[in-house]
Write an enzyme that holds these catalytic residues in place. Structure first.
Site, mmCIF file in Angstrom:
data_model
loop_
_atom_site.group_PDB
_atom_site.id
_atom_site.type_symbol
_atom_site.label_atom_id
_atom_site.label_comp_id
_atom_site.label_asym_id
_atom_site.label_seq_id
_atom_site.Cartn_x
_atom_site.Cartn_y
_atom_site.Cartn_z
ATOM 1 N N ARG A 7 0.857 -1.172 0.000
ATOM 2 C CA ARG A 7 0.000 0.000 0.000
ATOM 3 C C ARG A 7 0.904 1.236 0.000
ATOM 4 N NH1 ARG A 7 -2.051 -3.679 3.693
ATOM 5 N NH2 ARG A 7 -4.169 -4.405 3.257
ATOM 6 N N LYS A 31 -2.623 -1.742 7.306
ATOM 7 C CA LYS A 31 -4.071 -1.618 7.426
ATOM 8 C C LYS A 31 -4.689 -2.842 8.073
ATOM 9 C CE LYS A 31 -8.144 -0.579 4.588
ATOM 10 N NZ LYS A 31 -8.615 -0.307 3.205
ATOM 11 N N HIS A 85 -2.220 2.963 -5.998
ATOM 12 C CA HIS A 85 -2.664 1.620 -5.643
ATOM 13 C C HIS A 85 -2.473 0.636 -6.797
ATOM 14 C CE1 HIS A 85 -4.427 -0.197 -2.129
ATOM 15 N NE2 HIS A 85 -5.275 -0.895 -2.854
ATOM 16 N N ARG A 140 0.091 -2.201 -6.214
ATOM 17 C CA ARG A 140 -0.388 -3.305 -5.373
ATOM 18 C C ARG A 140 -1.304 -4.236 -6.163
ATOM 19 N NH1 ARG A 140 -1.226 -5.005 -0.173
ATOM 20 N NH2 ARG A 140 -3.326 -5.496 0.546
ATOM 21 N N HIS A 173 -3.183 -9.623 2.696
ATOM 22 C CA HIS A 173 -4.633 -9.693 2.837
ATOM 23 C C HIS A 173 -5.029 -10.776 3.843
ATOM 24 C CE1 HIS A 173 -5.091 -7.477 -1.094
ATOM 25 N NE2 HIS A 173 -6.040 -6.941 -0.375
ATOM 26 N N TYR A 207 -9.078 -7.646 -6.108
ATOM 27 C CA TYR A 207 -7.949 -6.936 -6.714
ATOM 28 C C TYR A 207 -7.554 -7.530 -8.062
ATOM 29 C CZ TYR A 207 -6.755 -4.141 -2.593
ATOM 30 O OH TYR A 207 -6.763 -3.226 -1.576
#
Length: 317
Positions: free
Chosen positions: A157, A184, A265, A268, A291, A300
């Site tokens: 990220r 995150k 982004h 990623r 994740h 994604y």
């Protein structure tokens, strides 16, 4: 919660500054920024109409949501409702966002506007190669090459990428180990490591590119990705996460691609999409991306995989 929510508007009294500090760190920095902006917008809306914002009436929130529907995306509306809810919970007030009326309005807006996200494109490996090919030998180019390749290979990220410091790095025979202290999905700060292997092509090897940047910039402590001024002097502080998006868009444009379709982004999502398209198993992808949810990770994986094992390929058309 933010100072705006906790102190100025909600008027919640925490007994010590230390307690408030820990409460503020319960959410990621970018989440706090979003809460601040969202709450400020709602407070302005209420003040213009001379209605209470804390505790807000259900009808006030319903009207606020309905008005936003004319100009805002569904994702923005949902996020602002979350911010309103957080503010009320911080003030120990019942949140009007949980009411049947508010939920019904949101459901109606979703059915009317749709919820398909307007995602930025993933910078897949072909895009990354084109972007790197535009770079020369200036100090800024050396930094950008390292930033793009590390960001892609680590599926970082933006906030994670700019937070990496010298002390987080360990170069080994196999490549580079990077310790992430916060992310995150790691709000409690337990930390975890990401492995960045050597690339087969020296021009696009993330490990060699980072070594080159560190050698040329002479950075020996602190943040590894920093500003470089026109005279080639390296800044003392790390880049902000928004600068990652600026650099990505600059290189995308230089590569002849549409920069409007890419963002910070994209690095990623690009690694995740490329890995999925090349048959890397989902567990390995999630280990690299960090994740926790398989469903979120799969979101994604973009259009590059649409024709992989497509059901219509071998039916005789």
């Amino acid at each position: 919660m933010s100072d705006i929510i906790v102190k100025k508007e909600c008027e919640v009294d925490f007994s010590t500054e230390k307690a408030k500090k820990y409460i503020l760190h319960a959410k990621a920095d970018n989440t706090i920024k979003s809460y601040k902006a969202d709450w400020k917008d709602f407070v302005s809306y209420c003040r213009e109409r001379d209605v209470a914002y804390l505790a807000a009436d259900v009808n006030t929130v319903i009207n606020y949501v309905a008005e936003m529907a004319d100009t805002k995306k569904v994702s923005t509306i949902v996020r602002r409702l979350s911010s309103i809810s957080q503010a009320h919970q911080a003030a120990d007030c019942g949140s009007p966002t949980f009411s049947f009326g508010v939920k019904a309005v949101i459901k109606g807006i979703k059915k009317t506007k749709g919820t398909l996200p307007n995602k930025k494109k993933a910078a897949v490996i072909e895009d990354i190669r084109m972007m790197v090919d535009t770079l020369g030998g200036s100090l800024t180019d050396i930094r950008d090459r390292a930033l793009i390749l590390i960001g892609f290979a680590g599926a970082f990220r933006r906030s994670e990428l700019v937070a990496i410091t010298i002390n987080d790095l360990e170069f080994t025979r196999d490549g580079l180990t990077i310790m992430l202290k916060h992310s995150k999905t790691d709000q409690e700060g337990q930390g975890y490591k990401k492995g960045i292997p050597y690339g087969s092509n020296p021009e696009t090897c993330p490990v060699r590119s980072l070594q080159d940047w560190l050698n040329q910039s002479k950075i020996s402590e602190g943040a590894i990705f920093r500003s470089v001024n026109k005279s080639g002097r390296v800044g003392k502080k790390g880049l902000c996460d928004n600068t990652v998006a600026v650099i990505v868009k600059k290189l995308v444009k230089a590569a002849g691609l549409d920069e409007r379709k890419y963002s910070g982004h994209s690095l990623r999502s690009g690694l995740i999409t490329t890995a999925a398209n090349r048959g890397v198993d989902e567990r390995s992808i999630m280990k690299q991306s960090g994740h926790k949810s398989l469903t979120v990770m799969r979101s994604y994986i973009q259009d590059a995989t649409l024709f992989k094992n497509n059901a219509a390929t071998n039916v005789g058309l």
